[in-house]
Structure formats: structure tokens, C-alpha cells
Design a protein around this motif. Sequence first.
Motif, PDB file in Angstrom:
ATOM      1  N   LEU A 100     -30.635  57.139  66.691  1.00  0.00           N
ATOM      2  CA  LEU A 100     -29.176  57.213  66.721  1.00  0.00           C
ATOM      3  C   LEU A 100     -28.683  58.471  66.019  1.00  0.00           C
ATOM      4  O   LEU A 100     -27.698  59.085  66.444  1.00  0.00           O
ATOM      5  CB  LEU A 100     -28.580  55.958  66.075  1.00  0.00           C
ATOM      6  CG  LEU A 100     -28.855  54.650  66.826  1.00  0.00           C
ATOM      7  CD1 LEU A 100     -28.394  53.451  66.006  1.00  0.00           C
ATOM      8  CD2 LEU A 100     -28.196  54.643  68.193  1.00  0.00           C
ATOM      9  N   ASP A 101     -29.348  58.858  64.946  1.00  0.00           N
ATOM     10  CA  ASP A 101     -28.986  60.104  64.247  1.00  0.00           C
ATOM     11  C   ASP A 101     -29.115  61.316  65.166  1.00  0.00           C
ATOM     12  O   ASP A 101     -28.324  62.264  65.086  1.00  0.00           O
ATOM     13  CB  ASP A 101     -29.879  60.314  63.019  1.00  0.00           C
ATOM     14  CG  ASP A 101     -29.363  59.598  61.785  1.00  0.00           C
ATOM     15  OD1 ASP A 101     -28.164  59.238  61.766  1.00  0.00           O
ATOM     16  OD2 ASP A 101     -30.140  59.407  60.844  1.00  0.00           O
ATOM     17  N   LEU A 102     -30.132  61.306  66.019  1.00  0.00           N
ATOM     18  CA  LEU A 102     -30.358  62.433  66.918  1.00  0.00           C
ATOM     19  C   LEU A 102     -29.429  62.418  68.126  1.00  0.00           C
ATOM     20  O   LEU A 102     -29.408  63.366  68.896  1.00  0.00           O
ATOM     21  CB  LEU A 102     -31.824  62.444  67.392  1.00  0.00           C
ATOM     22  CG  LEU A 102     -32.860  62.841  66.347  1.00  0.00           C
ATOM     23  CD1 LEU A 102     -34.274  62.615  66.882  1.00  0.00           C
ATOM     24  CD2 LEU A 102     -32.697  64.304  65.942  1.00  0.00           C
ATOM     25  N   GLY A 103     -28.667  61.325  68.278  1.00  0.00           N
ATOM     26  CA  GLY A 103     -27.687  61.292  69.362  1.00  0.00           C
ATOM     27  C   GLY A 103     -27.935  60.259  70.433  1.00  0.00           C
ATOM     28  O   GLY A 103     -27.254  60.277  71.470  1.00  0.00           O
ATOM     29  N   LEU A 171     -12.913  55.489  64.963  1.00  0.00           N
ATOM     30  CA  LEU A 171     -11.805  55.940  64.116  1.00  0.00           C
ATOM     31  C   LEU A 171     -10.465  55.581  64.750  1.00  0.00           C
ATOM     32  O   LEU A 171      -9.530  55.162  64.049  1.00  0.00           O
ATOM     33  CB  LEU A 171     -11.893  57.453  63.896  1.00  0.00           C
ATOM     34  CG  LEU A 171     -10.812  58.053  62.980  1.00  0.00           C
ATOM     35  CD1 LEU A 171     -10.912  57.481  61.573  1.00  0.00           C
ATOM     36  CD2 LEU A 171     -10.920  59.580  62.949  1.00  0.00           C
ATOM     37  N   TYR A 172     -10.373  55.735  66.058  1.00  0.00           N
ATOM     38  CA  TYR A 172      -9.128  55.402  66.753  1.00  0.00           C
ATOM     39  C   TYR A 172      -8.727  53.949  66.503  1.00  0.00           C
ATOM     40  O   TYR A 172      -7.574  53.650  66.168  1.00  0.00           O
ATOM     41  CB  TYR A 172      -9.283  55.654  68.252  1.00  0.00           C
ATOM     42  CG  TYR A 172      -8.113  55.150  69.066  1.00  0.00           C
ATOM     43  CD1 TYR A 172      -6.950  55.894  69.171  1.00  0.00           C
ATOM     44  CD2 TYR A 172      -8.179  53.912  69.704  1.00  0.00           C
ATOM     45  CE1 TYR A 172      -5.869  55.423  69.899  1.00  0.00           C
ATOM     46  CE2 TYR A 172      -7.102  53.434  70.429  1.00  0.00           C
ATOM     47  CZ  TYR A 172      -5.947  54.197  70.526  1.00  0.00           C
ATOM     48  OH  TYR A 172      -4.881  53.719  71.236  1.00  0.00           O
ATOM     49  N   LEU A 203     -22.559  49.236  63.935  1.00  0.00           N
ATOM     50  CA  LEU A 203     -21.294  49.421  63.234  1.00  0.00           C
ATOM     51  C   LEU A 203     -21.517  49.979  61.842  1.00  0.00           C
ATOM     52  O   LEU A 203     -20.838  50.926  61.430  1.00  0.00           O
ATOM     53  CB  LEU A 203     -20.542  48.094  63.165  1.00  0.00           C
ATOM     54  CG  LEU A 203     -19.163  48.119  62.501  1.00  0.00           C
ATOM     55  CD1 LEU A 203     -18.243  49.127  63.188  1.00  0.00           C
ATOM     56  CD2 LEU A 203     -18.536  46.726  62.544  1.00  0.00           C
ATOM     57  N   ARG A 204     -22.467  49.425  61.101  1.00  0.00           N
ATOM     58  CA  ARG A 204     -22.753  49.935  59.750  1.00  0.00           C
ATOM     59  C   ARG A 204     -23.116  51.412  59.791  1.00  0.00           C
ATOM     60  O   ARG A 204     -22.651  52.206  58.966  1.00  0.00           O
ATOM     61  CB  ARG A 204     -23.891  49.145  59.109  1.00  0.00           C
ATOM     62  CG  ARG A 204     -23.543  47.730  58.709  1.00  0.00           C
ATOM     63  CD  ARG A 204     -24.577  47.173  57.746  1.00  0.00           C
ATOM     64  NE  ARG A 204     -25.924  47.212  58.294  1.00  0.00           N
ATOM     65  CZ  ARG A 204     -26.464  46.240  59.024  1.00  0.00           C
ATOM     66  NH1 ARG A 204     -25.754  45.150  59.301  1.00  0.00           N
ATOM     67  NH2 ARG A 204     -27.704  46.355  59.484  1.00  0.00           N
ATOM     68  N   LEU A 205     -23.947  51.776  60.758  1.00  0.00           N
ATOM     69  CA  LEU A 205     -24.409  53.157  60.843  1.00  0.00           C
ATOM     70  C   LEU A 205     -23.261  54.109  61.163  1.00  0.00           C
ATOM     71  O   LEU A 205     -23.105  55.157  60.528  1.00  0.00           O
ATOM     72  CB  LEU A 205     -25.499  53.270  61.911  1.00  0.00           C
ATOM     73  CG  LEU A 205     -26.286  54.574  61.948  1.00  0.00           C
ATOM     74  CD1 LEU A 205     -27.005  54.808  60.627  1.00  0.00           C
ATOM     75  CD2 LEU A 205     -27.286  54.558  63.084  1.00  0.00           C
ATOM     76  N   TYR A 206     -22.404  53.735  62.120  1.00  0.00           N
ATOM     77  CA  TYR A 206     -21.322  54.638  62.509  1.00  0.00           C
ATOM     78  C   TYR A 206     -20.195  54.663  61.479  1.00  0.00           C
ATOM     79  O   TYR A 206     -19.507  55.683  61.352  1.00  0.00           O
ATOM     80  CB  TYR A 206     -20.809  54.288  63.910  1.00  0.00           C
ATOM     81  CG  TYR A 206     -21.656  54.940  64.977  1.00  0.00           C
ATOM     82  CD1 TYR A 206     -21.354  56.203  65.457  1.00  0.00           C
ATOM     83  CD2 TYR A 206     -22.790  54.308  65.474  1.00  0.00           C
ATOM     84  CE1 TYR A 206     -22.134  56.824  66.407  1.00  0.00           C
ATOM     85  CE2 TYR A 206     -23.594  54.913  66.438  1.00  0.00           C
ATOM     86  CZ  TYR A 206     -23.256  56.170  66.898  1.00  0.00           C
ATOM     87  OH  TYR A 206     -24.042  56.788  67.826  1.00  0.00           O
ATOM     88  N   ILE A 207     -20.010  53.600  60.723  1.00  0.00           N
ATOM     89  CA  ILE A 207     -19.083  53.648  59.589  1.00  0.00           C
ATOM     90  C   ILE A 207     -19.597  54.658  58.575  1.00  0.00           C
ATOM     91  O   ILE A 207     -18.828  55.466  58.023  1.00  0.00           O
ATOM     92  CB  ILE A 207     -18.935  52.256  58.940  1.00  0.00           C
ATOM     93  CG1 ILE A 207     -18.132  51.317  59.844  1.00  0.00           C
ATOM     94  CG2 ILE A 207     -18.291  52.373  57.566  1.00  0.00           C
ATOM     95  CD1 ILE A 207     -16.647  51.622  59.953  1.00  0.00           C
ATOM     96  N   THR A 208     -20.910  54.665  58.337  1.00  0.00           N
ATOM     97  CA  THR A 208     -21.510  55.648  57.425  1.00  0.00           C
ATOM     98  C   THR A 208     -21.284  57.063  57.931  1.00  0.00           C
ATOM     99  O   THR A 208     -20.913  57.965  57.165  1.00  0.00           O
ATOM    100  CB  THR A 208     -23.022  55.384  57.275  1.00  0.00           C
ATOM    101  OG1 THR A 208     -23.214  54.084  56.709  1.00  0.00           O
ATOM    102  CG2 THR A 208     -23.678  56.420  56.374  1.00  0.00           C
ATOM    103  N   TYR A 209     -21.506  57.287  59.246  1.00  0.00           N
ATOM    104  CA  TYR A 209     -21.280  58.617  59.820  1.00  0.00           C
ATOM    105  C   TYR A 209     -19.829  59.065  59.598  1.00  0.00           C
ATOM    106  O   TYR A 209     -19.568  60.209  59.184  1.00  0.00           O
ATOM    107  CB  TYR A 209     -21.561  58.619  61.327  1.00  0.00           C
ATOM    108  CG  TYR A 209     -22.991  58.432  61.737  1.00  0.00           C
ATOM    109  CD1 TYR A 209     -24.043  58.801  60.910  1.00  0.00           C
ATOM    110  CD2 TYR A 209     -23.304  57.883  62.979  1.00  0.00           C
ATOM    111  CE1 TYR A 209     -25.360  58.628  61.306  1.00  0.00           C
ATOM    112  CE2 TYR A 209     -24.624  57.711  63.381  1.00  0.00           C
ATOM    113  CZ  TYR A 209     -25.641  58.079  62.545  1.00  0.00           C
ATOM    114  OH  TYR A 209     -26.942  57.916  62.937  1.00  0.00           O
ATOM    115  N   LEU A 210     -18.883  58.181  59.889  1.00  0.00           N
ATOM    116  CA  LEU A 210     -17.475  58.533  59.742  1.00  0.00           C
ATOM    117  C   LEU A 210     -17.132  58.847  58.294  1.00  0.00           C
ATOM    118  O   LEU A 210     -16.422  59.814  58.008  1.00  0.00           O
ATOM    119  CB  LEU A 210     -16.584  57.391  60.242  1.00  0.00           C
ATOM    120  CG  LEU A 210     -16.127  57.422  61.692  1.00  0.00           C
ATOM    121  CD1 LEU A 210     -15.197  56.245  61.965  1.00  0.00           C
ATOM    122  CD2 LEU A 210     -15.429  58.726  62.041  1.00  0.00           C
TER     123      LEU A 210
END
Length: 242
Positions: A100-103, A171-172, A203-210
Motif C-alpha cells: 500500500l505504501d508503494l501505491g 479527507l473530503y 482506514l488506519r493506514l490512510y489516516i496515518t498517511y493523511l
Amino acid sequence: MEQEVFDQRDMTILIVDDEPRIRDLVRMNLELEHYRVLEASNGIEAMDELRDNLPDLVVLDVMMPEMDGFETLRAIREVSTVPVIMLTVRQNEQDRIRGLDLGADDYIAKPFSPRELLSRIRALLRRSLMAPPSRKTEIVVDDDLTIDFARREVIVRGQKVVLRPTEYRLLYHLVSNAGRLLTHETLLSKVWGREYRDESHYLRLYITYLRQKIEKDPAHPQYILTERGVGYRFKALDDVHK
């Protein structure tokens, strides 16, 4: 029943796996659903297919000789934003996070159900074809953060920050409901699709990214707040300046 926003007959899926048995299984199930299917047995062939045929989605195995799935994904992301689902026998969280980190957009462990793979493909294609959410007004959260959903721009401390499509959608929905608690299930359904309501690790991962992109101190967030065990909320806009 939710209506599809695409016609499978117009969609091309590229399967990248060094095991002919896996490629045959996936191809057969995709063709039954009227997808056009391309195949590649390694990363080098995959890049050729990507350049020549512009598939709508890639199903990519991790464990391949010479050029593994992670290397192939990195090469894909240098030239394309095509949705990618990774297949792997590895089930530890670190490998999933690396993909997921790589896209990568999704991740399914072998052995997998063809029915589950088809469901994930449909959900991912719906998301990729969906018109991006927009708002008419620029939102000045505070002196450090400005969001313009109409222009798809996020300015953090005077610098434009590039968000992935999934980060942008997340984010939206958070900002559109500023001050309100959104449960894990609600956010997963809105951002990823109903099929993902139990996939809380996304969700946890993308909250961290944001948080890493918009918070001054991601370890002590001021904008995206955690309601432990329940969900997240974006700080109420009229409270941010306090």
C-alpha cells in the motif's frame, strides 16, 4: 441493488503472475464477467502490456522471479495511476503495508476466492471511475491548512501537498463532516465501498498517511482526531482557531 457505473465489456484487466494455473483461474472468472483480459508472467512483460494496451486495472502477484511484485508496482507508479490489486501468499501486515505504501490500491492473500477477487475488482473500478467529490468553496481551516476541493488543492503551511486519490476522498468526507464522529464502517463504506466495511487496517493506514501530510505533529494530531474503538472526526471548523 447498486447500479454499476461501468460496462465490464469496456474494461481491460491485466493479470501478472508467474503461475499459469493462477492466471488461468483468474482469466476464466474475469471472462465469464465479460472483461477483456491480458496476461503477463513477470514484471517486464507487465510493463510492456501496460505501455501497449493501457489496462483499466492490474492484478499483480508479489512473489515472482527476477522482478518481484513490489519492484513491478514501483515501476508502474512511475508511469501510471492505474488501480492495482496485489496477490500474495504472504499474510503478515508488514508486506501488506509495504504494498500500500508503494501505491497498491488493494491486497488479497492467496489462496483467494475468485468471487472475492471479482468483488474487489468491481469496487475498485467503481472508485476509479467515480467523479471526484467537489465543493464550491475554499476552506481555510487555519493559518496552516487550506483546502480547495473544487481545485483539488491542499495547502499546508504555504506548500501544496499532493494527495493520492484515496487520501483525497478520505479527507473530503472527514472535512465535509467536520465536528461529527464518523465510524470506521461509515468511512470505509464511503471511501472504499461497502465491500470494505470490515477492512479497518486500510482506514488506519490512510489516516496515518493523511496525518503525516497535514498535521504539524502527526503523533499528536490537531485536525484528524481519533475516537478510540469507534472512528474519527475532523475537528470542528469553528473550533480550530481556539
